[in-house]
Enzyme design. Structure first.
Site, PDB file in Angstrom:
ATOM      1  N   CYS A 177      12.834   1.787  12.357  1.00  0.00           N
ATOM      2  CA  CYS A 177      13.055   2.377  13.219  1.00  0.00           C
ATOM      3  C   CYS A 177      12.038   3.865  13.699  1.00  0.00           C
ATOM      4  O   CYS A 177      12.176   4.052  12.220  1.00  0.00           O
ATOM      5  CB  CYS A 177      15.108   2.977  13.835  1.00  0.00           C
ATOM      6  SG  CYS A 177      15.533   3.809  12.643  1.00  0.00           S
ATOM      7  N   ALA A 220      13.602   6.513  10.974  1.00  0.00           N
ATOM      8  CA  ALA A 220      13.301   5.676   8.975  1.00  0.00           C
ATOM      9  C   ALA A 220      11.821   6.048   9.056  1.00  0.00           C
ATOM     10  O   ALA A 220      11.036   7.105   7.986  1.00  0.00           O
ATOM     11  CB  ALA A 220      13.214   4.206   9.381  1.00  0.00           C
ATOM     12  N   ARG A 280      12.463   5.881  -0.218  1.00  0.00           N
ATOM     13  CA  ARG A 280      10.816   5.445  -0.078  1.00  0.00           C
ATOM     14  C   ARG A 280      10.330   6.063  -1.938  1.00  0.00           C
ATOM     15  O   ARG A 280       9.056   5.632  -2.143  1.00  0.00           O
ATOM     16  CB  ARG A 280      10.089   5.910   0.440  1.00  0.00           C
ATOM     17  CG  ARG A 280       9.904   5.479   2.291  1.00  0.00           C
ATOM     18  CD  ARG A 280       9.529   6.072   3.006  1.00  0.00           C
ATOM     19  NE  ARG A 280       8.120   7.130   2.642  1.00  0.00           N
ATOM     20  CZ  ARG A 280       7.501   6.165   3.083  1.00  0.00           C
ATOM     21  NH1 ARG A 280       7.053   4.312   3.185  1.00  0.00           N
ATOM     22  NH2 ARG A 280       5.921   6.518   3.073  1.00  0.00           N
ATOM     23  N   HIS A 322       7.209   8.487  13.204  1.00  0.00           N
ATOM     24  CA  HIS A 322       5.403   8.899  12.247  1.00  0.00           C
ATOM     25  C   HIS A 322       4.927  10.218  13.702  1.00  0.00           C
ATOM     26  O   HIS A 322       4.585  11.440  13.374  1.00  0.00           O
ATOM     27  CB  HIS A 322       4.200   7.868  12.412  1.00  0.00           C
ATOM     28  CG  HIS A 322       4.694   7.498  11.095  1.00  0.00           C
ATOM     29  ND1 HIS A 322       4.588   6.173  11.292  1.00  0.00           N
ATOM     30  CD2 HIS A 322       5.977   7.421  10.584  1.00  0.00           C
ATOM     31  CE1 HIS A 322       4.625   5.042  10.430  1.00  0.00           C
ATOM     32  NE2 HIS A 322       5.776   6.065   9.811  1.00  0.00           N
TER      33      HIS A 322
HETATM   34  C1  HCA Z   1      11.650   1.774   7.018  1.00  0.00           C
HETATM   35  C2  HCA Z   1      10.892   2.735   5.201  1.00  0.00           C
HETATM   36  C3  HCA Z   1       9.326   1.556   5.435  1.00  0.00           C
HETATM   37  C4  HCA Z   1       9.592   0.874   4.918  1.00  0.00           C
HETATM   38  C5  HCA Z   1      10.415   0.023   3.714  1.00  0.00           C
HETATM   39  C6  HCA Z   1      10.057  -1.101   3.017  1.00  0.00           C
HETATM   40  C7  HCA Z   1       8.710   2.737   4.588  1.00  0.00           C
HETATM   41  O1  HCA Z   1      11.340   2.178   7.538  1.00  0.00           O
HETATM   42  O2  HCA Z   1      12.686   1.682   7.173  1.00  0.00           O
HETATM   43  O3  HCA Z   1      10.687  -1.788   3.780  1.00  0.00           O
HETATM   44  O4  HCA Z   1      10.181  -1.559   1.787  1.00  0.00           O
HETATM   45  O5  HCA Z   1       7.856   2.664   4.684  1.00  0.00           O
HETATM   46  O6  HCA Z   1       9.591   3.011   3.495  1.00  0.00           O
HETATM   47  O7  HCA Z   1       8.750   2.295   6.660  1.00  0.00           O
END
Ligand code: HCA
Length: 520
Positions: free
Chosen positions: A53, A56, A87, A185
Site C-alpha cells: 500500500c 508501505a 525490508r 514513494h
Molecule cells: C511492501 C513492501 C515491499 C514488498 C515486500 C515483499 C518491499 O510494500 O509490501 O513483497 O517482499 O519492497 O519491501 O514493497
C-alpha cells in the site's frame, strides 16, 4: 509460450477480467514497432496481488531507512509491525544514540481512538519520543484509518515542531492513497524535497566528485558495498537516499555534482526535482551484476571526464574482476542452463536479470509489482501516460530553480554530447533488454503465478515475502529479492559473489527431493 497458449490461460478468467489482464501481459517480440503494457492501474478486487500500500511505500520503503529520525506510525499496530525491519535495510552510526533503526514507534490506535479521534494521542506520543530519544527529526506516517476519520496530522506536526524546536514532518500516505506502494514513494519524495533536502547550510561539497546515491535502500548491506567501491575510486558520497541514510546527510544533498539513480521507480521524482532546483543532473546506474556495476562506474567517470578518475576506475575494475571472476566461474558450473522468473518491485525485476545471465541463468518471465509504463518501456513514453484519478490523487510538487543555489553542473552542449553516450536523465526500461519470446507481466497475481509456473517450469523464482512460500511448496527454490531473505549484500562485486553462492546453494539443496510439485 505463444499467443495461443497465453490466450488459453487468459480464457480461464471471466471476460471482463480477461480484457483487463490481457493488457498487463506481453510476449516480447522485437519485430513489433512497439509493445505497450498497462501498468500502475488498480488491481481487480478479489485478485490476489503481491502489491503493498501507499503507507508501505512511504514509511516502509523510502522514509524508514533514515536512521536518525524517529518514525511514528499513526495507526493500528499491525501497520507498524509490517514495516518494522522487514525490508532488512541496515544502518550503522558513529553515534549510537542517533541510530533508531531497530525501533518500532506507533500510536497503536484502538477503537476508542477511531471513535473520538487520535490527534491528542499523537501529540502525547511526540512528547514522549522527545523525552526518551531526542532524535534529529520526527516523521509521522499516516495509515488508512487516520485518513478515514480525518485526523489532521499536519496541524499536530506543526504545533509539535513549534513546541520542541526540531523538524517534525507529517506524511499523508494513507494506505489507500494509490493503486500500490508507488503512490507512497511519490508522497515521501515530495515531503523530503519540501522539508529536508536543501535545509542544510553547506554551500560546497567537502571533497572531490561529490555524488548522491538515490533509490538505494541498503538492503542486506548493498549500499555499503557500493560505497566501498565508490570511495576507493575517489568519490565523495554526500547522501544516500535513503539506505543507511540520515536527516543530517540528506539536508545537504544539494551540494552534489551528480545524482545516481539506482531504483528509478521509487526516487525518480526527487532526481528530477533536484535537477530543476539545483541544476544537478541524474545518471541511471545499476550496481546489481558485475557488468552492470562496471558499466555504471565507467559512465560516472565519463560524466566527470577527469583522466585521473577514469584511470583509477579502470584500476579498481581490473583488480575486482581478477578477484571475483574465478569464484563466480565455480558457481556458474552449477547454475548454467537454468531458468528464472524475476518478479520484483520497480527496478529489481530488471536489474537482477543481468546477474542471473552472468551465472548462465535465463530469465524467462519478468515483471514489476508497482512500476509505471516508463519502467517497462522507457522514459520516452512518459508524455503518453494518461493521468487517471488515482495518479492525480498524489500532487506533483512544483519546484523552481533555487535563487541562490541553482548552478548548471555541466553546460547544455556537454549534456547533449554525454546523453549520446551514457544514460543521463534517461532510463530505457526493462523490456528493451528482454529476449524475444520471454514473458513480461505487470502485477503478477497468484493465479497467473501458478499457471506460468506450470507452463514454464522455472528452476528458480524470485519475488517477495507474499508469494515465496507458496512457490517453495511447489518444489521450486524461491529467492526474495526485496529483502534477500537473510542474506546480502548482493550489489557490487562482493554482492555478485554472495548472490551466486546463495543461488547455487538453492539449486543444490537436498530439500527439494522431499517435495513433490503439484504437476507430478
Ligand atoms: C511492501 C513492501 C515491499 C514488498 C515486500 C515483499 C518491499 O510494500 O509490501 O513483497 O517482499 O519492497 O519491501 O514493497
Amino acid at each position: 509460450i505463444n499467443q495461443k497458449v497465453l490466450e488459453e490461460l487468459l480464457n480461464q478468467y471471466p471476460s471482463k477480467v480477461k480484457r483487463n489482464r490481457k493488457k498487463h501481459i506481453i510476449i516480447k517480440d522485437s519485430a513489433l514497432a512497439r509493445q505497450e503494457i498497462e501498468a500502475n492501474t488498480r488491481t481487480i478486487p478479489g485478485i490476489i496481488t503481491n502489491r503493498g500500500c501507499a503507507f508501505a511505500g512511504c514509511k516502509g520503503v523510502v522514509l524508514g531507512p533514515l536512521k536518525d529520525v524517529i518514525h511514528i506510525v499513526h495507526g493500528p499496530i499491525g501497520c507498524a509491525f509490517y514495516t518494522w525491519g522487514a525490508r532488512r535495510n541496515k544502518a550503522k552510526s558513529e553515534d549510537p544514540t542517533k541510530n533508531f533503526i531497530n525501533y518500532c514507534v506507533s500510536t497503536d490506535m484502538q477503537e476508542s481512538d477511531i471513535v473520538f479521534g487520535g490527534e491528542k494521542k499523537l501529540a502525547r506520543m511526540i512528547d514522549e519520543v522527545m523525552e526518551i530519544f531526542k532524535p534529529n527529526a520526527i516523521f509521522i506516517s499516516a495509515t488508512c484509518p487516520v485518513g478515514l476519520i480525518g485526523d489532521d496530522l499536519q496541524a499536530v506536526a506543526k504545533a509539535a515542531q513549534e513546541k520542541h524546536g526540531i523538524p517534525i514532518l507529517a506524511f499523508n500516505c494513507e494506505g489507500y492513497k494509490g493503486v500500490s506502494q508507488s503512490a507512497g514513494h511519490h508522497i515521501a519524495n515530495n515531503g523530503l524535497m519540501e522539508g529536508v533536502i536543501g535545509q542544510g547550510d553547506w554551500e560546497e561539497a567537502p571533497g572531490k566528485y561529490p555524488i548522491n546515491i538515490l533509490g538505494e535502500y541498503n538492503i542486506g548491506g548493498d549500499s555499503w558495498e557500493v560505497e566501498r567501491i565508490l570511495k576507493e575510486i575517489g568519490y565523495t558520497v554526500i547522501a544516500v537516499m535513503t539506505g543507511d541514510g540520515s536527516y543530517e546527510e540528506l539536508k545537504n544533498a544539494h551540494v552534489a555534482e551528480l545524482n545516481l539513480v539506482q531504483c528509478h521507480r521509487s526516487i525518480n521524482y526527487i532526481a528530477d526535482m533536484l535537477e530543476t532546483k539545483y541544476g544537478t543532473p541524474w545518471l541511471k546506474v545499476n550496481f546489481i551484476g558485475v557488468q552492470a556495476t562496471i558499466d555504471s562506474l565507467r559512465n560516472m567517470a565519463l560524466y566527470f571526464g577527469d583522466p585521473a578518475l577514469i584511470q583509477k576506475t579502470e584500476e579498481v575494475i581490473a583488480r575486482e574482476l581478477a578477484r571475483v571472476e574465478p569464484i563466480l566461474g565455480q558457481y556458474k558450473k552449477i547454475c548454467q542452463g537454468k531458468t528464472a522468473f524475476c518478479f520484483v518491485g520497480g527496478s529489481r525485476g530488471h536489474h537482477y536479470q543481468g546477474l542471473y545471465a552472468e551465472l548462465g541463468i535465463e530469465t524467462v518471465l519478468a515483471g514489476y509489482e508497482f512500476a509505471h509504463r516508463d519502467d517497462y518501456e522507457g522514459r520516452d513514453v512518459i508524455p503518453e501516460i494518461k493521468l487517471d484519478a488515482d495518479t492525480k490523487n498524489i500532487p506533483d510538487l512544483h519546484v523552481t530553480p533555487d535563487e541562490r543555489r541553482f548552478r548548471l553542473k555541466i553546460s547544455p552542449e556537454r549534456m547533449e554530447e554525454l546523453k549520446k553516450k551514457i544514460p543521463l536523465r534517461n532510463y530505457k526500461g526493462m523490456n528493451i533488454e528482454m529476449k524475444d519470446g520471454s514473458i513480461i507481466v505487470d502485477d503478477l497475481n497468484h493465479f497467473e503465478t501458478e499457471e506460468f509456473i506450470r507452463l514454464l517450469k522455472p528452476d528458480i523464482f524470485s519475488s517477495g515475502i507474499k508469494d515465496k512460500y507458496v512457490v517453495q511448496k511447489m518444489g521450486i527454490p524461491s529467492k526474495q529479492l526485496h529483502s534477500y531473505d537473510y542474506s546480502g549484500p548482493y550489489a557490487g562485486f562482493n554482492g555478485a559473489v554472495n548472490f551466486a553462492r546463495d543461488i547455487a546453494m538453492a539449486f543444490t539443496s537436498p530439500t527439494w527431493n522431499f517435495i513433490t510439485p503439484p504437476w507430478k
